[in-house]
Design an enzyme around this catalytic site. Structure first.
Site, PDB file in Angstrom:
ATOM      1  N   SER A  64      32.546 -39.115  25.724  1.00  0.00           N
ATOM      2  CA  SER A  64      33.072 -39.176  24.386  1.00  0.00           C
ATOM      3  C   SER A  64      34.703 -38.857  24.730  1.00  0.00           C
ATOM      4  CB  SER A  64      32.650 -37.971  23.787  1.00  0.00           C
ATOM      5  OG  SER A  64      32.723 -36.818  24.564  1.00  0.00           O
TER       6      SER A  64
ATOM      7  N   CYS B   9      36.552 -38.148   7.115  1.00  0.00           N
ATOM      8  CA  CYS B   9      36.324 -37.163   8.252  1.00  0.00           C
ATOM      9  C   CYS B   9      37.278 -37.440   9.491  1.00  0.00           C
ATOM     10  CB  CYS B   9      34.910 -36.821   8.681  1.00  0.00           C
ATOM     11  SG  CYS B   9      34.510 -35.785  10.165  1.00  0.00           S
TER      12      CYS B   9
ATOM     13  N   ASN C  96      23.556 -39.967   4.279  1.00  0.00           N
ATOM     14  CA  ASN C  96      24.534 -39.531   5.500  1.00  0.00           C
ATOM     15  C   ASN C  96      25.418 -38.478   4.667  1.00  0.00           C
ATOM     16  OD1 ASN C  96      27.316 -40.777   7.418  1.00  0.00           O
ATOM     17  ND2 ASN C  96      26.190 -38.771   7.612  1.00  0.00           N
ATOM     18  N   GLY C  97      25.572 -37.175   5.317  1.00  0.00           N
ATOM     19  CA  GLY C  97      26.528 -36.086   4.804  1.00  0.00           C
ATOM     20  C   GLY C  97      25.734 -34.867   4.481  1.00  0.00           C
TER      21      GLY C  97
ATOM     22  N   CYS D  70      24.296 -38.567  10.715  1.00  0.00           N
ATOM     23  CA  CYS D  70      23.190 -39.373  10.189  1.00  0.00           C
ATOM     24  C   CYS D  70      23.948 -40.874  10.000  1.00  0.00           C
ATOM     25  CB  CYS D  70      22.519 -39.053   9.026  1.00  0.00           C
ATOM     26  SG  CYS D  70      21.870 -37.358   8.807  1.00  0.00           S
TER      27      CYS D  70
ATOM     28  N   CYS E  78      37.771 -28.315   9.369  1.00  0.00           N
ATOM     29  CA  CYS E  78      37.403 -27.301  10.446  1.00  0.00           C
ATOM     30  C   CYS E  78      38.541 -27.085  11.311  1.00  0.00           C
ATOM     31  CB  CYS E  78      36.347 -28.237  11.112  1.00  0.00           C
ATOM     32  SG  CYS E  78      36.582 -29.674  11.801  1.00  0.00           S
TER      33      CYS E  78
ATOM     34  N   TYR F  40      35.528 -38.011  17.704  1.00  0.00           N
ATOM     35  CA  TYR F  40      34.123 -38.090  18.429  1.00  0.00           C
ATOM     36  C   TYR F  40      32.839 -38.919  17.821  1.00  0.00           C
ATOM     37  CZ  TYR F  40      29.687 -36.340  19.602  1.00  0.00           C
ATOM     38  OH  TYR F  40      28.475 -35.919  19.975  1.00  0.00           O
TER      39      TYR F  40
ATOM     40  N   ASP G  59      38.756 -34.321  27.128  1.00  0.00           N
ATOM     41  CA  ASP G  59      37.631 -34.319  26.155  1.00  0.00           C
ATOM     42  C   ASP G  59      38.066 -34.510  24.715  1.00  0.00           C
ATOM     43  OD1 ASP G  59      35.042 -34.436  25.679  1.00  0.00           O
ATOM     44  OD2 ASP G  59      34.716 -32.419  26.349  1.00  0.00           O
ATOM     45  N   ASP G  60      36.989 -34.733  23.913  1.00  0.00           N
ATOM     46  CA  ASP G  60      37.295 -34.974  22.589  1.00  0.00           C
ATOM     47  C   ASP G  60      37.391 -33.689  21.881  1.00  0.00           C
ATOM     48  OD1 ASP G  60      34.319 -34.413  20.921  1.00  0.00           O
ATOM     49  OD2 ASP G  60      34.131 -35.242  23.167  1.00  0.00           O
TER      50      ASP G  60
ATOM     51  N   GLY H 173      22.545 -40.093  15.043  1.00  0.00           N
ATOM     52  CA  GLY H 173      21.651 -39.079  14.986  1.00  0.00           C
ATOM     53  C   GLY H 173      20.542 -39.542  15.992  1.00  0.00           C
TER      54      GLY H 173
HETATM   55  P1  5GP Z   1      30.938 -27.405  23.478  1.00  0.00           P
HETATM   56  O1  5GP Z   1      30.410 -27.417  24.692  1.00  0.00           O
HETATM   57  O2  5GP Z   1      32.590 -26.867  23.442  1.00  0.00           O
HETATM   58  O3  5GP Z   1      30.188 -26.626  22.505  1.00  0.00           O
HETATM   59  O4  5GP Z   1      30.936 -28.743  22.737  1.00  0.00           O
HETATM   60  C1  5GP Z   1      32.049 -29.844  23.136  1.00  0.00           C
HETATM   61  C2  5GP Z   1      31.166 -31.083  23.409  1.00  0.00           C
HETATM   62  O5  5GP Z   1      30.431 -31.444  22.392  1.00  0.00           O
HETATM   63  C3  5GP Z   1      32.313 -32.099  23.706  1.00  0.00           C
HETATM   64  O6  5GP Z   1      32.099 -32.860  24.765  1.00  0.00           O
HETATM   65  C4  5GP Z   1      31.819 -33.065  22.608  1.00  0.00           C
HETATM   66  O7  5GP Z   1      32.028 -34.381  23.002  1.00  0.00           O
HETATM   67  C5  5GP Z   1      30.595 -32.743  21.979  1.00  0.00           C
HETATM   68  N1  5GP Z   1      30.710 -32.527  20.536  1.00  0.00           N
HETATM   69  C6  5GP Z   1      31.311 -32.140  19.648  1.00  0.00           C
HETATM   70  N2  5GP Z   1      30.920 -32.182  18.297  1.00  0.00           N
HETATM   71  C7  5GP Z   1      29.730 -32.577  18.665  1.00  0.00           C
HETATM   72  C8  5GP Z   1      28.585 -32.936  17.413  1.00  0.00           C
HETATM   73  O8  5GP Z   1      28.859 -32.662  16.210  1.00  0.00           O
HETATM   74  N3  5GP Z   1      27.454 -33.336  18.164  1.00  0.00           N
HETATM   75  C9  5GP Z   1      27.231 -33.610  19.429  1.00  0.00           C
HETATM   76  N4  5GP Z   1      26.095 -33.865  19.712  1.00  0.00           N
HETATM   77  N5  5GP Z   1      28.248 -33.358  20.351  1.00  0.00           N
HETATM   78  C10 5GP Z   1      29.527 -32.940  19.780  1.00  0.00           C
HETATM   79 FE1  SF4 Z   2      35.061 -33.931   9.543  1.00  0.00          FE
HETATM   80 FE2  SF4 Z   2      35.864 -31.228  10.252  1.00  0.00          FE
HETATM   81 FE3  SF4 Z   2      36.098 -32.270   7.634  1.00  0.00          FE
HETATM   82 FE4  SF4 Z   2      33.764 -31.533   8.573  1.00  0.00          FE
HETATM   83  S1  SF4 Z   2      35.422 -30.290   7.980  1.00  0.00           S
HETATM   84  S2  SF4 Z   2      34.291 -33.448   7.419  1.00  0.00           S
HETATM   85  S3  SF4 Z   2      34.181 -32.231  10.852  1.00  0.00           S
HETATM   86  S4  SF4 Z   2      36.950 -33.269   9.332  1.00  0.00           S
HETATM   87 MG    MG Z   3      31.457 -34.962  25.054  1.00  0.00          MG
END
Ligand code: 5GP
Ligand code: SF4
Ligand code: MG
Length: 456
Positions: free
Chosen positions: A283, A236, A101-102, A1, A437, A242, A345-346, A28
């Site tokens: 991203s 974080c 947010n959180g 958020c 994570c 990302y 990719d991220d 968000g």
């Molecule tokens: P996957 O397809 O592996 O499930 O998701 C990876 C993709 O989702 C990456 O391209 C990344 O940019 C995007 N992504 C990763 N974390 C998040 C998130 O928390 N929210 C959104 N909207 N996209 C995410």
């Molecule tokens: Fe960020 Fe991962 Fe920690 Fe969640 S668990 S606050 S996504 S680093």
């Molecule tokens: Mg992406």
């Protein structure tokens, strides 16, 4: 958020909140709104969808000089109209509105205690607990009640509050989510999730809110106090990888530079012999440019993104997610044909995005695909407000790196190392980012997750 708050007697407050939220829209897209003062009461103006949609008939007018706003990305509480923020409550000391947010980690305990004392909840959001704790506190002033409430919640929270005569901001003692302070050209103050929102309204950056800090802004200016003992900082790491906008600076760290450096670190860690670097837009783009700059391998656009699509991450099922990826991204055949490609990719969460893209690249004639990911494998769920899902959906929780490589169908796969991620930071000290994570080291106690993925 994303959260935003402004105190400025000289400005047309609703417009500035609108622009601030617009700049935070990436945090968000599900719903949003603002809380404003009409001279007598605080009113909330909220709706589903993007901020431009919520206020498509124009922003409301207000007589006050204080307001807060929110854009929502749902992690706890269903995505429905009851769960839109800001939230406003009546207390015996007047009205208070909140934007959060959180994600809290002692929600169940607090909810049970509040239920016993007869509190009726109107939403399923953990944020509602915060305002209820304020309303039920026995402390003597509204400020002590807010701080009392903050001391009882655990987990991640960057919050803004407003009353009829002051704006407040606070950050949890670990500082999981960003929060910063800015000054407007007319001498007012802004509190926002990211510095890009200050830039958008032409405010100047003052500083980040400290973990455990409580800020008050009223007609006498800005004051600050520590409402609790700060813990060792745990911002974080995913914000840098990302979530945050690359043009923001969080806790002194330029997000764009961090991502460029992540690309450089991945080049040092892989040294792939390739013809071309491409990114998964948007991203992955900054880290891809970093890889290209460090390696000397040219960067080009091998994938084009449809700009009219929202983020594809949170879609109800796998099939819809796949369709969404194909709608969102397409390959430039002339760029990728017969080339050995480093694709950046991220993150890999469920593995959906990368798998589909790899297939599309092969169909377009790519010779080799080497995938570099600027996050370590996501193996554990986030309890602090990023929807990296329940554990069984996380591909890295079920498979090792070789299995993931085979599943996605790339020739080589590399995840940045945790050390490389730290090296990519020029202004973040060792061990001051949350990496839970990736490594299971949660800075706080966390709820139990069942096999069904329910969090308690
Ligand atoms: P996957 O397809 O592996 O499930 O998701 C990876 C993709 O989702 C990456 O391209 C990344 O940019 C995007 N992504 C990763 N974390 C998040 C998130 O928390 N929210 C959104 N909207 N996209 C995410
Ligand atoms: Fe960020 Fe991962 Fe920690 Fe969640 S668990 S606050 S996504 S680093
Ligand atoms: Mg992406």
């Amino acid at each position: 958020c994303g959260v935003f708050g402004i105190y400025d007697p000289k400005l047309d407050i609703p417009k500035y909140i609108y622009w601030g939220l617009f700049a935070l829209q990436h945090r968000g897209q599900e719903s949003g709104g603002m809380a404003l003062h009409d001279g007598e009461n605080i009113h909330t103006h909220r709706g589903m969808g993007l901020i431009s949609h919520v206020f498509e008939k124009g922003v409301p007018s207000a007589t006050g000089h204080i307001g807060i706003g929110h854009v929502r990305y749902s992690t706890t509480g269903a995505n429905n109209p009851q769960n839109i923020q800001p939230l406003a409550v009546y207390t015996s000391m007047g009205q208070v509105a909140l934007a959060h947010n959180g994600n809290l980690t002692n929600t169940r305990q607090l909810r049970e205690a509040l239920d016993k004392s007869g509190t009726a909840f109107q939403t399923t959001m953990d944020s509602e607990i915060i305002v209820n704790l304020v309303a039920r506190s026995h402390k003597k002033t509204i400020e002590e009640r807010m701080m009392d409430s903050l001391r009882r919640i655990e987990g991640a929270y960057s919050v803004v509050f407003m009353t009829k005569d002051a704006l407040y901001g606070a950050r949890d003692p670990f500082g999981f989510r960003p929060l910063c302070i800015g000054k407007t050209a007319s001498g007012g103050y802004v509190i926002a999730s990211e510095s890009c929102a200050l830039d958008a309204i032409h405010a100047t950056f003052v500083r980040d809110v400290l973990p455990g800090e409580y800020i008050k802004i009223n007609d006498r200016g800005i004051t600050s106090q520590m409402y609790t003992a700060p813990q060792s900082k745990q911002v974080c790491s995913f914000e840098y990888i990302y979530f945050a906008r690359p043009d923001s600076i969080i806790d002194g760290q330029d997000v764009y530079q961090a991502r460029l450096n992540m690309g450089e670190e991945m080049w040092k860690e892989t040294q792939y012999d390739a013809d071309l670097v491409i990114s998964v837009p948007d991203s992955g783009t900054t880290a891809a440019i970093g890889y290209s700059m460090a390696s000397g391998i040219p960067f080009n656009y091998g994938l084009i993104k449809n700009r009219y699509m929202g983020r594809t991450f949170i879609k109800p099922d796998q099939k819809q997610r796949e369709l969404a990826v194909r709608m969102k991204l397409n390959v430039v055949k002339s760029v990728v044909k017969d080339r050995r490609i480093v694709m950046v990719d991220d993150s890999i969460v469920r593995g959906t995005t990368s798998g589909i893209i790899c297939k599309m690249l092969r169909e377009a004639g790519a010779k080799e695909v080497y995938l570099c990911i600027s996050a370590p494998p996501v193996k554990y769920p986030c309890f602090y407000g990023i929807d990296t899902s329940v554990r069984k959906e996380l591909i890295a929780a079920r498979m090792n790196e070789e299995e993931i490589r085979a599943y996605i169908g790339v020739d080589k796969l590399h995840f940045i190392s945790p050390e490389g991620l730290y090296r990519a930071m020029d202004h973040i000290l060792p061990n001051t980012m949350c990496m839970a994570c990736f490594n299971n080291h949660y800075p706080t106690t966390v709820p139990v997750v069942t096999e069904e993925g329910e969090k308690y």
